[in-house]
Scaffold this active site. Structure first.
Site, PDB file in Angstrom:
ATOM      1  N   GLU A 225       0.833  -1.205   0.000  1.00  0.00           N
ATOM      2  CA  GLU A 225       0.000   0.000   0.000  1.00  0.00           C
ATOM      3  C   GLU A 225       0.867   1.254   0.000  1.00  0.00           C
ATOM      4  O   GLU A 225       0.597   2.213  -0.731  1.00  0.00           O
ATOM      5  CB  GLU A 225      -0.952   0.009   1.204  1.00  0.00           C
ATOM      6  CG  GLU A 225      -1.984  -1.103   1.202  1.00  0.00           C
ATOM      7  CD  GLU A 225      -3.042  -0.943   0.113  1.00  0.00           C
ATOM      8  OE1 GLU A 225      -3.016   0.037  -0.642  1.00  0.00           O
ATOM      9  OE2 GLU A 225      -3.912  -1.844   0.018  1.00  0.00           O
ATOM     10  N   ASP A 370      -4.487  -9.868  -8.283  1.00  0.00           N
ATOM     11  CA  ASP A 370      -4.777  -8.933  -9.374  1.00  0.00           C
ATOM     12  C   ASP A 370      -3.563  -8.185  -9.932  1.00  0.00           C
ATOM     13  O   ASP A 370      -3.175  -8.346 -11.089  1.00  0.00           O
ATOM     14  CB  ASP A 370      -5.874  -7.930  -8.950  1.00  0.00           C
ATOM     15  CG  ASP A 370      -5.621  -7.281  -7.588  1.00  0.00           C
ATOM     16  OD1 ASP A 370      -4.629  -7.641  -6.922  1.00  0.00           O
ATOM     17  OD2 ASP A 370      -6.412  -6.403  -7.190  1.00  0.00           O
ATOM     18  N   GLU A 474     -18.568  -6.016  -3.097  1.00  0.00           N
ATOM     19  CA  GLU A 474     -17.186  -6.507  -3.000  1.00  0.00           C
ATOM     20  C   GLU A 474     -17.061  -7.941  -3.538  1.00  0.00           C
ATOM     21  O   GLU A 474     -16.082  -8.283  -4.185  1.00  0.00           O
ATOM     22  CB  GLU A 474     -16.714  -6.416  -1.543  1.00  0.00           C
ATOM     23  CG  GLU A 474     -15.246  -6.695  -1.323  1.00  0.00           C
ATOM     24  CD  GLU A 474     -14.312  -5.612  -1.865  1.00  0.00           C
ATOM     25  OE1 GLU A 474     -14.768  -4.671  -2.536  1.00  0.00           O
ATOM     26  OE2 GLU A 474     -13.091  -5.724  -1.618  1.00  0.00           O
ATOM     27  N   GLU A 493     -12.015   0.020 -10.235  1.00  0.00           N
ATOM     28  CA  GLU A 493     -11.674  -0.969 -11.270  1.00  0.00           C
ATOM     29  C   GLU A 493     -12.615  -0.968 -12.478  1.00  0.00           C
ATOM     30  O   GLU A 493     -12.161  -1.065 -13.621  1.00  0.00           O
ATOM     31  CB  GLU A 493     -11.589  -2.379 -10.662  1.00  0.00           C
ATOM     32  CG  GLU A 493     -10.332  -2.641  -9.841  1.00  0.00           C
ATOM     33  CD  GLU A 493     -10.330  -1.987  -8.479  1.00  0.00           C
ATOM     34  OE1 GLU A 493     -11.389  -1.464  -8.060  1.00  0.00           O
ATOM     35  OE2 GLU A 493      -9.271  -1.979  -7.823  1.00  0.00           O
ATOM     36  N   THR A 579      -0.811   0.750 -10.863  1.00  0.00           N
ATOM     37  CA  THR A 579      -2.005   0.082 -10.347  1.00  0.00           C
ATOM     38  C   THR A 579      -2.838   1.002  -9.450  1.00  0.00           C
ATOM     39  O   THR A 579      -4.004   0.740  -9.190  1.00  0.00           O
ATOM     40  CB  THR A 579      -1.643  -1.234  -9.605  1.00  0.00           C
ATOM     41  OG1 THR A 579      -2.833  -1.974  -9.369  1.00  0.00           O
ATOM     42  CG2 THR A 579      -0.948  -0.957  -8.289  1.00  0.00           C
TER      43      THR A 579
HETATM   44  C1  DMJ Z   1      -6.126   0.347  -5.360  1.00  0.00           C
HETATM   45  O1  DMJ Z   1      -5.406   0.722  -4.249  1.00  0.00           O
HETATM   46  C2  DMJ Z   1      -5.279  -0.270  -6.403  1.00  0.00           C
HETATM   47  O2  DMJ Z   1      -5.966  -0.215  -7.593  1.00  0.00           O
HETATM   48  C3  DMJ Z   1      -4.892  -1.680  -6.094  1.00  0.00           C
HETATM   49  O3  DMJ Z   1      -4.168  -2.298  -7.106  1.00  0.00           O
HETATM   50  C4  DMJ Z   1      -6.052  -2.536  -5.755  1.00  0.00           C
HETATM   51  N1  DMJ Z   1      -7.165  -1.880  -5.286  1.00  0.00           N
HETATM   52  C5  DMJ Z   1      -7.249  -0.525  -4.904  1.00  0.00           C
HETATM   53  C6  DMJ Z   1      -8.564   0.060  -5.329  1.00  0.00           C
HETATM   54  O4  DMJ Z   1      -9.597  -0.797  -5.342  1.00  0.00           O
END
Ligand code: DMJ
Length: 657
Positions: A225, A370, A474, A493, A579
């Protein structure tokens, strides 16, 4: 004679009854509702591998409703269910409708309600209105954060307060993994300010970050994170400031002396202890920014958390000329990769970093995995290392072989539309019947590699769920047609995939989707001081939390979807999104290894000492970000991205009709 009259009477009575049925319900006696569709949906309830299907499993679960029929079957067990071969990818720059118009379908049967709703131009005024709505959404969230929450990490939008780490409860990982007491929301939002062309606020925010944010904090955060939200944002903003072309307007900072880069370095150094004393090279999931890995820390990490650090760490290494960061991140990727199943090629979702044993054997596209896939491809796009693409290609093929269920083509042929399920990494057996909302990023990734047909189908499935609830739960149980987990924390997403599909197709359908998403966010999540997490997608109750990715991703993708002329879309520019949605320009500079001697095998020389060709950005055979697709002339539009029969099927499968 009497019996003849009786028989005739009965026949007439039956015909009359059928006639009434036809008139009242539009149904013939032997024709059920579902038979109006050419494909069967298996109306019988199927056994849930996790336990008996129960109507109580979800508030809107429909006893006797539709089930996901062939998705329960392993690939290759039905006539139409053989594992799909990865399609040949289009050449770069030719990903527009002309090359995959067959996917979109035409007007075979004249306009119907779906066609009426989604086809046709999206008028420029409406587009501008939606762009302004997206900008307004960002501004409302950002201004309220600055007014009520800064310098804390997040905004509590209902009570107009700030939120920092939960010091009273260190086990509250939902909060403490993310909130490091480093003004997270401000840092995460920096490049969105630039993308929206707000130079004065961008400059102000950058100065504020430089002057007030410190990482010398007694905060135990998740390495992943901190990397994607903070490190990634600092690097993105640094590149925007130092870009000689300044495409977003004047985003320069007077007397800027690479402060954001130094901050990024400081943070990354504080994260490095996670990579030490691990027998596999896979990092610990958490570190304390002051003291390193806590003594009582967990040895188990998710694959995405440990294996999606390469983009940010690689950029940092290449900007600083210090291989350390890229080296540890790459070592982690390779260690995970080597633990994949020999039989299926799949990885699990949780691994022990000391033993290398898979604690979570579930393989899927969502939580836990993911961004691992995403960063294999994006690392290649950015750095041009061939091994990253090779790993991605192999992973993608395994996904097609074991995770993908349903018919081979998007909206042709027999069988059910495609869906990606969760399976056991070793056996490929189905593990449950839900998909999660994180998985909705996958169509966007498929756009990047040119598998647009499949991207369209998967995106449509998620959009159908959105239409049903005005949000994405979710977890959604495709067998019960009901949410398994009900909250929606403003995730990006689906918007991200919508944006990338629009860039690839230029089909106004995706503008309609974006408008729908914008409107439901306004309707269900807007509260007094910002936008709130939906606690329950059915009763629409809210929670007092606005995650930082709402400003850095959700608002950014929505804005870009409607902002046709944004510099991100200009030809000649090539941006990739991390991401966390941070923009990074793809250029030669990041293809160079200032430390060649450390990477003798990988960095320019093969084992025989011959020089290895490292592709230049323009040689990439992938559709990177949106810019490759901009050459699609505006007039080349299709009436519908999906044959309307297909859209109807999807709606039916998620219980919408
Ligand atoms: C974000 O912090 C990023 O996209 C991460 O890769 C996965 N999910 C959250 C948002 O849903």
């Amino acid at each position: 004679m009497q019996w003849r009259a009786l028989v005739l009477g009965l026949v007439l009575l039956r015909l009359g009854l059928h006639g009434v049925l036809w008139l009242v319900f539009g149904l013939g006696p032997s024709m059920g509702f579902y038979q109006r569709f050419p494909l069967s949906f298996g109306f019988q309830r199927l056994r849930n591998p996790d336990g008996p299907a129960s109507p109580a499993s979800g508030p809107v679960g429909r006893p006797g409703g539709l089930s996901g029929p062939s998705w329960l079957q392993p690939p290759g067990t039905g006539a139409t269910q053989s594992p799909r071969k990865v399609p040949r990818r289009p050449e770069p720059g030719v990903c527009g409708p002309a090359h995959w118009g067959y996917v979109l379908g035409g007007r075979d049967h004249g306009p119907d309600e779906y066609e009426k709703r989604y086809s046709g131009a999206f008028p420029p005024q409406l587009r501008a209105q939606m762009r302004d709505l997206a900008r307004g959404m960002f501004v409302f969230g950002y201004d309220n954060y600055m007014a009520h929450a800064f310098p804390q990490d997040e905004l509590n939008p209902i009570h107009c307060r700030g939120r920092g780490p939960d010091r009273g409860d260190p086990s509250n990982l939902n909060i403490n993994d993310v909130l490091g007491n480093y003004s997270l929301t401000l840092v995460d939002a920096l490049d969105t300010l630039a993308v929206m062309g707000n130079s004065s606020e961008f400059q102000k925010a950058v100065k504020l970050v430089i002057n007030t944010v410190s990482f010398d904090k007694d905060s135990t955060v998740q390495v992943f994170e901190a990397t994607i939200r903070v490190l990634g944002s600092l690097l993105s903003a640094h590149r925007i400031i130092t870009d000689s072309k300044q495409p977003f307007g004047d985003m320069t900072i007077k007397d800027y002396d690479n402060e954001l880069l130094y901050m990024a370095h400081d943070l990354a150094v504080r994260l490095l202890p996670a990579f030490e004393n691990t027998k596999t090279g896979i990092p610990y999931p958490r570190v304390n920014l002051k003291t390193g890995v806590p003594p009582d820390t967990n040895n188990e990490t998710c694959t995405a958390g440990a294996g999606s650090l390469l983009v940010e760490f690689g950029i940092l290494s290449r900007l600083l000329g210090d291989s350390t960061f890229e080296w540890v991140a790459r070592r982690a990727v390779k260690a995970l990769w080597n633990l994949r199943s020999n039989d299926t090629g799949l990885l699990g979702n949780v691994v022990n970093i000391q033993t290398g044993h898979w604690v979570g054997k579930q393989s899927g596209l969502g939580a836990g995995l993911d961004s691992f896939y995403e960063y294999l491809l994006k690392s290649y796009i950015l750095f041009g290392e061939k091994e990253d693409l090779e790993m991605f290609n192999a992973a993608y093929q395994s996904i097609q072989n074991y995770l993908r269920r349903g018919r081979e083509a998007c909206n042709e042929g027999e069988g059910d539309p495609p869906l990606y399920v969760n399976v056991n990494m070793f056996s490929g057996q189905l593990m449950n019947t839900w998909i999660d909302s994180l998985q909705a990023f996958f169509p966007g990734l498929q756009v990047l590699i040119g598998d647009v047909e499949d991207a369209i189908c998967l995106h449509a499935f998620y959009y159908a769920i959105w239409k049903r609830y005005g949000a994405l739960p979710e977890r959604y149980n495709w067998q019960l047609q009901a949410p398994d987990v009900l909250f929606y924390p403003l995730r990006p997403e689906l918007v991200e995939s919508t944006y990338l599909l629009y860039q690839a197709t230029k089909n106004p359908f995706y503008l309609h989707v974006g408008m729908d998403i914008l409107q439901s966010l306004e309707k269900y999540t807007k509260v007094k001081c910002g936008y709130a997490t939906l606690h329950h997608v059915i009763d629409k109750s809210t929670e007092d939390r606005m995650e930082s990715f709402f400003l850095s991703e959700t608002c950014k993708y929505l804005y870009l979807l409607f902002d046709e002329d944004n510099p991100v879309h200009k030809s000649g520019t090539r941006y990739m999104f991390t991401t966390e949605g941070h923009i990074v320009s793809v250029d030669e500079h990041l293809r160079e290894l200032p430390w060649k001697e450390f990477f003798s095998e990988e960095g320019g020389q093969d084992q025989g000492g011959k020089s290895v060709h490292r592709p230049k950005p323009h040689e990439l055979k992938v559709i990177n970000s949106s810019s490759n697709c901009n050459r699609v002339p505006d007039e080349r539009r299709y009436s519908l991205p999906l044959k309307s029969i297909y859209m109807r099927q999807i709606d039916q499968m998620v219980g919408l009709i």
